[in-house]
Design a protein around this motif. Structure first.
Motif, PDB file in Angstrom:
ATOM      1  N   ASP A  25      45.797  76.833 -58.759  1.00  0.00           N
ATOM      2  CA  ASP A  25      46.505  77.887 -58.046  1.00  0.00           C
ATOM      3  C   ASP A  25      46.118  77.797 -56.575  1.00  0.00           C
ATOM      4  N   SER A  26      46.617  78.734 -55.779  1.00  0.00           N
ATOM      5  CA  SER A  26      46.310  78.734 -54.348  1.00  0.00           C
ATOM      6  C   SER A  26      45.275  79.788 -53.989  1.00  0.00           C
ATOM      7  N   GLY A  27      44.578  80.315 -55.005  1.00  0.00           N
ATOM      8  CA  GLY A  27      43.548  81.312 -54.777  1.00  0.00           C
ATOM      9  C   GLY A  27      42.163  80.706 -54.820  1.00  0.00           C
ATOM     10  N   ASP A  28      41.285  81.348 -55.590  1.00  0.00           N
ATOM     11  CA  ASP A  28      39.892  80.909 -55.639  1.00  0.00           C
ATOM     12  C   ASP A  28      39.718  79.535 -56.269  1.00  0.00           C
ATOM     13  N   ASN A  29      40.698  79.095 -57.042  1.00  0.00           N
ATOM     14  CA  ASN A  29      40.577  77.795 -57.698  1.00  0.00           C
ATOM     15  C   ASN A  29      41.003  76.632 -56.806  1.00  0.00           C
ATOM     16  N   ALA A  30      41.598  76.929 -55.677  1.00  0.00           N
ATOM     17  CA  ALA A  30      42.053  75.872 -54.781  1.00  0.00           C
ATOM     18  C   ALA A  30      40.868  75.214 -54.087  1.00  0.00           C
ATOM     19  N   PRO A  31      40.923  73.909 -53.863  1.00  0.00           N
ATOM     20  CA  PRO A  31      39.817  73.240 -53.168  1.00  0.00           C
ATOM     21  C   PRO A  31      39.759  73.664 -51.705  1.00  0.00           C
ATOM     22  N   SER A  32      38.574  73.762 -51.178  1.00  0.00           N
ATOM     23  CA  SER A  32      38.404  74.096 -49.765  1.00  0.00           C
ATOM     24  C   SER A  32      38.560  72.838 -48.916  1.00  0.00           C
ATOM     25  N   VAL A  33      38.744  73.042 -47.620  1.00  0.00           N
ATOM     26  CA  VAL A  33      38.824  71.906 -46.706  1.00  0.00           C
ATOM     27  C   VAL A  33      37.534  71.096 -46.762  1.00  0.00           C
ATOM     28  N   GLU A  34      36.391  71.771 -46.888  1.00  0.00           N
ATOM     29  CA  GLU A  34      35.115  71.057 -46.941  1.00  0.00           C
ATOM     30  C   GLU A  34      34.997  70.225 -48.213  1.00  0.00           C
ATOM     31  N   GLU A  35      35.493  70.735 -49.341  1.00  0.00           N
ATOM     32  CA  GLU A  35      35.480  69.950 -50.567  1.00  0.00           C
ATOM     33  C   GLU A  35      36.386  68.728 -50.438  1.00  0.00           C
ATOM     34  N   ILE A  36      37.520  68.912 -49.804  1.00  0.00           N
ATOM     35  CA  ILE A  36      38.434  67.782 -49.600  1.00  0.00           C
ATOM     36  C   ILE A  36      37.806  66.746 -48.678  1.00  0.00           C
ATOM     37  N   LYS A  37      37.062  67.194 -47.689  1.00  0.00           N
ATOM     38  CA  LYS A  37      36.363  66.242 -46.817  1.00  0.00           C
ATOM     39  C   LYS A  37      35.378  65.395 -47.619  1.00  0.00           C
ATOM     40  N   GLU A  38      34.699  65.995 -48.594  1.00  0.00           N
ATOM     41  CA  GLU A  38      33.830  65.214 -49.484  1.00  0.00           C
ATOM     42  C   GLU A  38      34.625  64.098 -50.159  1.00  0.00           C
ATOM     43  N   ASP A  39      35.795  64.463 -50.669  1.00  0.00           N
ATOM     44  CA  ASP A  39      36.619  63.487 -51.373  1.00  0.00           C
ATOM     45  C   ASP A  39      37.109  62.386 -50.439  1.00  0.00           C
ATOM     46  N   LEU A  40      37.481  62.761 -49.224  1.00  0.00           N
ATOM     47  CA  LEU A  40      37.969  61.764 -48.274  1.00  0.00           C
ATOM     48  C   LEU A  40      36.898  60.716 -47.976  1.00  0.00           C
ATOM     49  N   LEU A  41      35.667  61.155 -47.816  1.00  0.00           N
ATOM     50  CA  LEU A  41      34.584  60.213 -47.535  1.00  0.00           C
ATOM     51  C   LEU A  41      34.299  59.324 -48.738  1.00  0.00           C
ATOM     52  N   LEU A  42      34.431  59.887 -49.941  1.00  0.00           N
ATOM     53  CA  LEU A  42      34.246  59.075 -51.143  1.00  0.00           C
ATOM     54  C   LEU A  42      35.352  58.032 -51.265  1.00  0.00           C
ATOM     55  N   MET A  43      36.597  58.442 -51.003  1.00  0.00           N
ATOM     56  CA  MET A  43      37.695  57.483 -51.087  1.00  0.00           C
ATOM     57  C   MET A  43      37.571  56.422 -50.002  1.00  0.00           C
ATOM     58  N   GLU A  44      37.130  56.820 -48.819  1.00  0.00           N
ATOM     59  CA  GLU A  44      36.901  55.828 -47.771  1.00  0.00           C
ATOM     60  C   GLU A  44      35.860  54.811 -48.233  1.00  0.00           C
ATOM     61  N   ALA A  45      34.821  55.280 -48.908  1.00  0.00           N
ATOM     62  CA  ALA A  45      33.786  54.375 -49.413  1.00  0.00           C
ATOM     63  C   ALA A  45      34.322  53.429 -50.478  1.00  0.00           C
ATOM     64  N   MET A  46      35.387  53.840 -51.168  1.00  0.00           N
ATOM     65  CA  MET A  46      36.028  52.967 -52.161  1.00  0.00           C
ATOM     66  C   MET A  46      36.946  51.934 -51.507  1.00  0.00           C
ATOM     67  N   GLY A  47      37.160  52.027 -50.200  1.00  0.00           N
ATOM     68  CA  GLY A  47      38.083  51.137 -49.517  1.00  0.00           C
ATOM     69  C   GLY A  47      39.486  51.685 -49.422  1.00  0.00           C
ATOM     70  N   ILE A  48      39.665  52.962 -49.731  1.00  0.00           N
ATOM     71  CA  ILE A  48      40.987  53.602 -49.703  1.00  0.00           C
ATOM     72  C   ILE A  48      41.293  54.092 -48.295  1.00  0.00           C
ATOM     73  N   LYS A  49      42.517  53.795 -47.842  1.00  0.00           N
ATOM     74  CA  LYS A  49      42.943  54.281 -46.529  1.00  0.00           C
ATOM     75  C   LYS A  49      44.343  54.904 -46.567  1.00  0.00           C
ATOM     76  N   MET A  50      44.870  55.079 -47.782  1.00  0.00           N
ATOM     77  CA  MET A  50      46.166  55.748 -47.912  1.00  0.00           C
ATOM     78  C   MET A  50      46.182  56.489 -49.237  1.00  0.00           C
ATOM     79  N   ILE A  51      46.587  57.757 -49.211  1.00  0.00           N
ATOM     80  CA  ILE A  51      46.615  58.567 -50.419  1.00  0.00           C
ATOM     81  C   ILE A  51      48.024  59.107 -50.646  1.00  0.00           C
ATOM     82  N   ARG A  52      48.291  59.420 -51.894  1.00  0.00           N
ATOM     83  CA  ARG A  52      49.577  60.001 -52.265  1.00  0.00           C
ATOM     84  C   ARG A  52      49.363  61.416 -52.767  1.00  0.00           C
ATOM     85  N   THR A  53      50.167  62.363 -52.265  1.00  0.00           N
ATOM     86  CA  THR A  53      50.164  63.742 -52.749  1.00  0.00           C
ATOM     87  C   THR A  53      51.490  64.008 -53.454  1.00  0.00           C
ATOM     88  N   TYR A  54      51.640  65.236 -54.034  1.00  0.00           N
ATOM     89  CA  TYR A  54      52.772  65.462 -54.938  1.00  0.00           C
ATOM     90  C   TYR A  54      53.636  66.680 -54.611  1.00  0.00           C
TER      91      TYR A  54
END
Length: 652
Positions: free
Chosen positions: A94-123
Motif C-alpha cells: 500500500d502507500s501507507g506504513d507498508n510502503a518503502p521509504s526513500v532511505e530503504e530504496i537507497k539501500e536497494d540501489l546500492l545493493l543493485m549497483e554492487a551487482m553490476g545493475i545500472k538499469m531497473i524496471r518498475t511497473y
C-alpha cells in the motif's frame, strides 16, 4: 508478472546449427564430459539490428550534448545490466506504513549497483507511492546538485505504465476496447515523471502483460497502441531542454514500448492480425516476456531428463536440463523475432522479463515439476546473461529482491513461487548466483533493513555458504518415462497415481481431491472472468502411452446437481508439434450427460476430437476440463455445484 502464466503453447522444433551460448556451473562441481548426450535443440537468431537514433544513451545529468550526438546506446550495453525491481518489503502493498521509504530504496540501489545493475524496471506510475520514491532516491545519488550525490553512480529506469480494461476489477461489464480511469491516470503521471526526471527515465513501457487473454484485466491491442502513439506524439527533438523545461513533452531519446508475453509479439493463435501488427510498428522496440520456469509445467517436454541422461552425475543432469530451458527461452524469442522482422526488421528485441524462482509450494517444487532451487537459478541467470551480452539485448532479469506481498491471497505460508524470484531473499541473504560477489566483498558495508534489535542486516550467503547443503535441495527434473508395458494405465482409483498433479488453469475453476483421495472434484463459476475456465490432471513429466492408440479413456462422473443446461469439454492433451486438445462435450443433452447418479463412460480415443493429431508418446494432460465462451454462458458449472470424477484409467 502474473502469478501464473497459463499458456499451453508448445514450440515447433527449431532445427538450426549454432550452439547455445551458456555459462557453465562451477568447474569444481561439474566436469565436462565428451560422452554427455546432446539433447538440446539448437536455436539461432538473426543479428540484433542497429538502433535507430535518437535512442536512450548512457549519460545522466550531463546528457544534453550526447543526446544531440546520438551516441553510446544504453539498451543492450553489457556494462549497463538491467533488472526488475519491486521495492516493497512487507507482506502488504500500500502507500501507507507498508510502503518503502526513500532511505530503504537507497539501500536497494546500492545493493543493485554492487551487482553490476545500472538499469531497473518498475511497473506503475501512480497507483502506489513507491515509484516516485524510487526516482527521488536515484535523483539523490545521480544529481550533482544533490547533497547525497555519488560521483559515478548511474541507475536508469524503464518506467512501467499500468494498463487495464474498464471494469476489469468489478463494477460492471468489462470493456476491453477502453483503458480504465486508472490507466489514464497512469499515463498522465508517466508524462509528469519524465518531465521531472528526463535524465533518469529512458524507457516508457505501456502495460505489463496487458494483452494476454489469461489476465482478467487485459485490453485489446488497439488500447495499448493508442497510448503508445499518444506518447510518441509528445516527443521533442529539442535536446537543449533539460530538467525543468519539457512542459508536457517527452525527450526524443526516450523509447516507448509495451512489455508482454512472447505469444503476443510472436503473433501466436489469437494474437495475430493487423491490430498487433500496428502495435509492432508503433513501438520503438519490442519488450518480450518468457518464462521457461513456468513452462516446466505447461510445456514440460523440454524439462524431462531423457532416458540416455539418467545415469549421468547429478550436476551434469542439471546442467543439461538448464541448457534445454535456455534453448526453450531462445526458441520463444526466435518466434518473436521472425514475426517482428516480417513486419519491421529495424525493430530491436529486448527482454522485459525472464527469471527463475528458488522456492515453490505451487507446483514447481519437490512435489511438482522440481524446477525451483537456487542452483538452477544461477545456471539460468549465467547462461542468459552471456547470451544477452553477445546478442546485444537488455535483459531485465526478474527480479532483484524477494517480495513478501506477492500471491498472498493464494499462499499465506510464504512459499508461493511468485515470492521467491529474487536474487536476495527477505532476510538479506544473497542467493547462490551472488555468492561470488559476497566473496569478492562487493556487499561489504552494505545492509538491507534491520533485525529485531534494530541492527542493520549485512548481506550474507544463503545456506551459510554451504554448497553441499544447497545441492541437497537441488531437485532433478522428472525422468522421461519409457512406454507403458501394461494393458492399462491408472490415473486415479483409490488414490491419485504417483507423479500426477492437479492444476487449475484459469477462471473461477477449482480442482482438488475428495476427502477420501479417491475422486477428483471440479468447480467453475462465471463470476468476473472473461469467458473460460479450465483445470487439468497432469503428469509431472509427459506420459508415454504409445500403444494405446486403439484404446479407450474410462471414468465415472457425477455432480451434486444434474447439469442439464451445462456443457463443457472433457478429454486429454498431447504435445508434439503443439499442444492439442482431444475431447468430447459432456453434460447437457450430449451423449455423456452428467447427473447426481454416477455415470460410467468408456470413450475410444479414436472418438476424441483431433484424433489425427494425437501423439501418445507425449501426453501432457491425462484428463482436462474446459469451458469456453459460447455466447450463452452454458459452459459454467453453477456456483455451489461440484463435478466428481473417479476411476479414471486408459486401456489398450
Amino acid at each position: 508478472m502474473h502469478p501464473m502464466q497459463k499458456f499451453k503453447l508448445k514450440n515447433s522444433a527449431l532445427l538450426v546449427c549454432l550452439p547455445l551460448l551458456l555459462a557453465g556451473c562451477n568447474s569444481e562441481l561439474l566436469e565436462e564430459s565428451s560422452s554427455t548426450p546432446d539433447n538440446t535443440e539448437r536455436v539461432t537468431l538473426a543479428a540484433q539490428p542497429a538502433p535507430v537514433a535518437p535512442y536512450p544513451n548512457i549519460y545522466g545529468y550531463d546528457a544534453a550534448a550526447s543526446r544531440a550526438a546520438g551516441s553510446d546506446f544504453l539498451l543492450g550495453n553489457p556494462d549497463f545490466q538491467a533488472i526488475s525491481y519491486g521495492s516493497f518489503r512487507k507482506a502488504v502493498r500500500d502507500s501507507g506504513d507498508n510502503a518503502p521509504s526513500v532511505e530503504e530504496i537507497k539501500e536497494d540501489l546500492l545493493l543493485m549497483e554492487a551487482m553490476g545493475i545500472k538499469m531497473i524496471r518498475t511497473y506503475h506510475t501512480q497507483d502506489f507511492i513507491d515509484t516516485e520514491r524510487v526516482l527521488a532516491a536515484i535523483d539523490a545519488f545521480m544529481n550533482p546538485a544533490s547533497p547525497d550525490y555519488r560521483e559515478g553512480f548511474k541507475m536508469f529506469v524503464m518506467l512501467g505504465i499500468w494498463v487495464d480494461a474498464v471494469n476489469a476489477w468489478g463494477g460492471g461489464d468489462i470493456d476491453r476496447t477502453q483503458g480504465s480511469a486508472t490507466s489514464e491516470a497512469e499515463m498522465d503521471k508517466a508524462i509528469e515523471l519524465v518531465n521531472l526526471y528526463p535524465e533518469i527515465i529512458k524507457v516508457l513501457a505501456v502495460g505489463n502483460e496487458s494483452m494476454v487473454h489469461w489476465a482478467n484485466y487485459h485490453v485489446s491491442p488497439t488500447v495499448v497502441t493508442g497510448y503508445v502513439n499518444q506518447l510518441q506524439a509528445l516527443k521533442t527533438a529539442d535536446f537543449t531542454k533539460g530538467y525543468d523545461d519539457l512542459v508536457d513533452e517527452l525527450p526524443a531519446d526516450v523509447w516507448i514500448t509495451s512489455s508482454d508475453n512472447f505469444a503476443v509479439w510472436a503473433g501466436q493463435g489469437d494474437y495475430a492480425g493487423d491490430d498487433y501488427k500496428a502495435l509492432i510498428e508503433a513501438v520503438d522496440y519490442v519488450s518480450v516476456h518468457s518464462y521457461p520456469f513456468h513452462d516446466t509445467h505447461w510445456n514440460g517436454d523440454f524439462w524431462a531428463v531423457p532416458l540416455d541422461e539418467q545415469d549421468l552425475p547429478k550436476q551434469q543432469q542439471l546442467q543439461a536440463a538448464m541448457e534445454r530451458a535456455q534453448a526453450h527461452f531462445l526458441s520463444q524469442v526466435k518466434m518473436v523475432q521472425d514475426n517482428v522482422n516480417a513486419i519491421d526488421a529495424t525493430k530491436q528485441i529486448h527482454i522485459g522479463e525472464t527469471g527463475w524462482s528458488t522456492v515453490s509450494s505451487d507446483g514447481f517444487g519437490a512435489t511438482g515439476t522440481k524446477a525451483s532451487d537456487e542452483y538452477k537459478q544461477k545456471l539460468y541467470y549465467d547462461g542468459l546473461r552471456e547470451w544477452s551480452n553477445e546478442f546485444g539485448a537488455s535483459l531485465f532479469f526478474f527480479e532483484a529482491f524477494d517480495e513478501q506481498w506477492k500471491a498472498g491471497w493464494e499462499h499465506a505460508d510464504g512459499n508461493h513461487s511468485e515470492k521467491h524470484f529474487g536474487m536476495i531473499d527477505m532476510n538479506g541473504q544473497a542467493k547462490y548466483l551472488l555468492w561470488d560477489l559476497v566473496d569478492q566483498g562487493a556487499f561489504d558495508g552494505l545492509t538491507r533493513g534491520q533485525d529485531g534489535d534494530g541492527n542493520p542486516i549485512a548481506i550474507s550467503k544463503t545456506y551459510a555458504g554451504n554448497l553441499d547443503a544447497l545441492m541437497l535441495d537441488a531437485q532433478l527434473p522428472p525422468y522421461e518415462e519409457a512406454p507403458v508395458n501394461s494393458d492399462s494405465y491408472s490415473v486415479i482409483d483409490s488414490a491419485l497415481a504417483d507423479g500426477i498433479n492437479l492444476y487449475w488453469w484459469g477462471g473461477n475453476s477449482g480442482i482438488y481431491l475428495s476427502e477420501s483421495g479417491s475422486s477428483i472434484m471440479v468447480t467453475a463459476g462465471a463470476d468476473n472472468f472473461p469467458g473460460w475456465w479450465g483445470a487439468g490432471v497432469q503428469p509431472s513429466v509427459e506420459a508415454n502411452l504409445t500403444g494405446f492408440e486403439q484404446g479407450s479413456l474410462h471414468f465415472d462422473i457425477k455432480a451434486t446437481q444434474s447439469l442439464t443446461d451445462v456443457t463443457f469439454k472433457l478429454g486429454m492433451q498431447t504435445a508434439g508439434s503443439g499442444t492439442v486438445n482431444h475431447f468430447v462435450q459432456v453434460g447437457g443433452n450430449t451423449a455423456y450427460p452428467i447427473s447426481t447418479e454416477t455415470q460410467s463412460y468408456s470413450i475410444p480415443l479414436s472418438q476424441l476430437a483431433n484424433y489425427e493429431q494425437m501423439d501418445l508418446s507425449a501426453v501432457v494432460a491425462l484428463m482436462f476440463f474446459l469451458g469456453e465462451v459460447d455466447g450463452a454462458g452454458e459452459n459454467y458449472i453453477p456456483d455451489g455445484v461440484t463435478v466428481e470424477v473417479s476411476n479414471v484409467y486408459y486401456s489398450k
